[in-house]
Design a protein around this motif. Structure first.
Motif, PDB file in Angstrom:
ATOM      1  N   THR A  64       0.816  -1.224   0.000  1.00  0.00           N
ATOM      2  CA  THR A  64       0.000   0.000   0.000  1.00  0.00           C
ATOM      3  C   THR A  64       0.848   1.271   0.000  1.00  0.00           C
ATOM      4  O   THR A  64       0.313   2.363  -0.184  1.00  0.00           O
ATOM      5  N   ASP A  65       2.152   1.139   0.189  1.00  0.00           N
ATOM      6  CA  ASP A  65       3.027   2.315   0.245  1.00  0.00           C
ATOM      7  C   ASP A  65       3.425   2.724  -1.177  1.00  0.00           C
ATOM      8  O   ASP A  65       4.564   2.559  -1.604  1.00  0.00           O
ATOM      9  N   VAL A  66       2.446   3.260  -1.893  1.00  0.00           N
ATOM     10  CA  VAL A  66       2.668   3.609  -3.296  1.00  0.00           C
ATOM     11  C   VAL A  66       2.447   5.093  -3.586  1.00  0.00           C
ATOM     12  O   VAL A  66       2.765   5.568  -4.678  1.00  0.00           O
ATOM     13  N   LYS A  67       1.884   5.817  -2.617  1.00  0.00           N
ATOM     14  CA  LYS A  67       1.669   7.263  -2.730  1.00  0.00           C
ATOM     15  C   LYS A  67       0.985   7.646  -4.047  1.00  0.00           C
ATOM     16  O   LYS A  67      -0.081   7.156  -4.351  1.00  0.00           O
ATOM     17  N   LEU A  68       1.645   8.470  -4.869  1.00  0.00           N
ATOM     18  CA  LEU A  68       1.027   9.025  -6.080  1.00  0.00           C
ATOM     19  C   LEU A  68       1.175   8.123  -7.305  1.00  0.00           C
ATOM     20  O   LEU A  68       0.549   8.379  -8.341  1.00  0.00           O
ATOM     21  N   LYS A  69       1.970   7.097  -7.191  1.00  0.00           N
ATOM     22  CA  LYS A  69       2.345   6.329  -8.383  1.00  0.00           C
ATOM     23  C   LYS A  69       1.174   5.661  -9.114  1.00  0.00           C
ATOM     24  O   LYS A  69       1.104   5.724 -10.352  1.00  0.00           O
ATOM     25  N   PRO A  70       0.248   5.001  -8.421  1.00  0.00           N
ATOM     26  CA  PRO A  70      -0.851   4.370  -9.167  1.00  0.00           C
ATOM     27  C   PRO A  70      -1.634   5.348 -10.032  1.00  0.00           C
ATOM     28  O   PRO A  70      -1.898   5.075 -11.214  1.00  0.00           O
ATOM     29  N   GLN A  71      -1.990   6.509  -9.459  1.00  0.00           N
ATOM     30  CA  GLN A  71      -2.765   7.473 -10.233  1.00  0.00           C
ATOM     31  C   GLN A  71      -1.950   8.049 -11.381  1.00  0.00           C
ATOM     32  O   GLN A  71      -2.459   8.226 -12.493  1.00  0.00           O
ATOM     33  N   TRP A  72      -0.681   8.325 -11.131  1.00  0.00           N
ATOM     34  CA  TRP A  72       0.166   8.883 -12.198  1.00  0.00           C
ATOM     35  C   TRP A  72       0.256   7.911 -13.363  1.00  0.00           C
ATOM     36  O   TRP A  72       0.100   8.309 -14.525  1.00  0.00           O
ATOM     37  N   PHE A  73       0.498   6.658 -13.056  1.00  0.00           N
ATOM     38  CA  PHE A  73       0.618   5.677 -14.138  1.00  0.00           C
ATOM     39  C   PHE A  73      -0.717   5.420 -14.820  1.00  0.00           C
ATOM     40  O   PHE A  73      -0.772   5.243 -16.041  1.00  0.00           O
ATOM     41  N   MET A  74      -1.806   5.410 -14.062  1.00  0.00           N
ATOM     42  CA  MET A  74      -3.117   5.239 -14.697  1.00  0.00           C
ATOM     43  C   MET A  74      -3.422   6.401 -15.634  1.00  0.00           C
ATOM     44  O   MET A  74      -3.991   6.215 -16.711  1.00  0.00           O
ATOM     45  N   ASP A  75      -3.025   7.601 -15.227  1.00  0.00           N
ATOM     46  CA  ASP A  75      -3.214   8.757 -16.104  1.00  0.00           C
ATOM     47  C   ASP A  75      -2.412   8.628 -17.391  1.00  0.00           C
ATOM     48  O   ASP A  75      -2.763   9.224 -18.417  1.00  0.00           O
ATOM     49  N   LYS A  76      -1.336   7.848 -17.338  1.00  0.00           N
ATOM     50  CA  LYS A  76      -0.518   7.583 -18.528  1.00  0.00           C
ATOM     51  C   LYS A  76      -1.030   6.391 -19.329  1.00  0.00           C
ATOM     52  O   LYS A  76      -0.440   6.026 -20.341  1.00  0.00           O
ATOM     53  N   GLY A  77      -2.110   5.769 -18.845  1.00  0.00           N
ATOM     54  CA  GLY A  77      -2.690   4.647 -19.579  1.00  0.00           C
ATOM     55  C   GLY A  77      -2.147   3.290 -19.182  1.00  0.00           C
ATOM     56  O   GLY A  77      -2.087   2.377 -20.018  1.00  0.00           O
TER      57      GLY A  77
END
Length: 285
Positions: A64-77
């Motif tokens: 769960t220690d992923v901070k902003l990374k999931p959303q950033w990568f999802m925004d990149k597709g």
């Protein structure tokens, strides 16, 4: 007030436009830590995948220690996968690495069900996770044991690791303590990496770098002011470049070991800009 409302609505729209599946087992009837999380944009289909490995010195940490990374990568597709694995000292280093490989193997077999493309996977990790990401992407034995191969890898992003060359960091740390007449560390890298010179070499990503293996492009991020992670980043980067692997080594300034990782995804963050450039390049191929 209007700006706050708009920002709230924008955040809600972003949160709604994704699916998060938590605690998915990757080993049937396995350990409590044999689980991973999957973050996917809404209506995801055939998207490239990020396989992320958390840090924590191989003794702690969580998916769960992923901070902003999931959303950033999802925004990149991308579809974003974050995995747990068993920890030292409950298991040894080899078993720990094999746990990560098992998670990868499960992901490759099932990620299409969550909108991901198993043939396009970017592996990344921070600190201990950086060592695990690098070894997974250089020593193909672990993936082969799970029915996977380098063929599906499009890139590797290790973040501020200090153990790409385990014998070098052991010698560096122990020499530093010895010349300053300080006691040796308890459960340092020598012990964590199974205590023998042969194991130290085998668990080092640099050992397994060679031409023609299909090793994916690397973006090696590190804290510019940290002598150990800077030296290790240069060591791995040079080995990869000598083997003809496209490699970028980026030293982030005015940051720290934790902050570098936590800030990935911020719009004005220099390391994030390097990551953006790297991701754009590998997706064009």
């Amino acid at each position: 007030m209007k700006l706050i409302l708009l920002a709230t609505l924008a955040f809600a729209a972003t949160a709604f436009a994704q699916s998060v599946k938590s605690g998915i087992p990757y080993v049937e009837n396995g350990h409590a830590r044999h689980v991973l999380d999957i973050y996917a944009p809404q209506n995801a289909k055939n998207l490239p995948v990020v396989f992320w490995i958390h840090g924590g010195g191989w003794t702690q940490g969580d998916k769960t220690d992923v901070k902003l990374k999931p959303q950033w990568f999802m925004d990149k597709g991308f579809v974003f996968v974050s995995t747990n694995y068993r920890l030292l000292p409950e298991v040894d280093m080899g078993t720990l690495i094999r746990d990560v490989a098992k998670a990868f193997g499960w992901m490759e077999k099932h990620i299409a069900e969550y909108g991901g493309d198993p043939k396009r996977v970017l592996v990344g990790g921070h600190s201990a996770g950086a060592q695990l990401a690098a070894i997974l992407c250089t020593d193909d034995r672990y993936l082969k044991a799970e029915g996977a191969s380098f063929d599906c890898l499009i890139g590797c992003v290790p973040v501020d690791g200090d153990t790409y060359d385990v014998p070098a960091i052991i010698e560096t740390a122990e020499t530093r303590l010895r010349v300053h007449h300080l006691p040796p560390r308890v459960n340092g890298h020598r012990e964590k990496f199974d205590g023998t010179p042969e194991k130290h070499i085998d668990f080092s990503a640099v050992t397994h770098v060679s031409k023609g293996k299909g090793i994916p492009p690397f973006l090696i991020l590190h804290v510019a002011a940290h002598p150990d992670t800077s030296a290790q980043a240069a060591r791995l980067g040079n080995a990869l470049k000598e083997a003809g692997v496209p490699t970028t080594v980026f030293g982030a300034k005015d940051t720290s070991h934790v902050k570098l990782n936590n800030d990935l995804g911020l719009p004005d963050d220099p390391a994030t800009k390097a990551l953006d450039s790297f991701v754009s390049g590998i997706l064009k191929k």
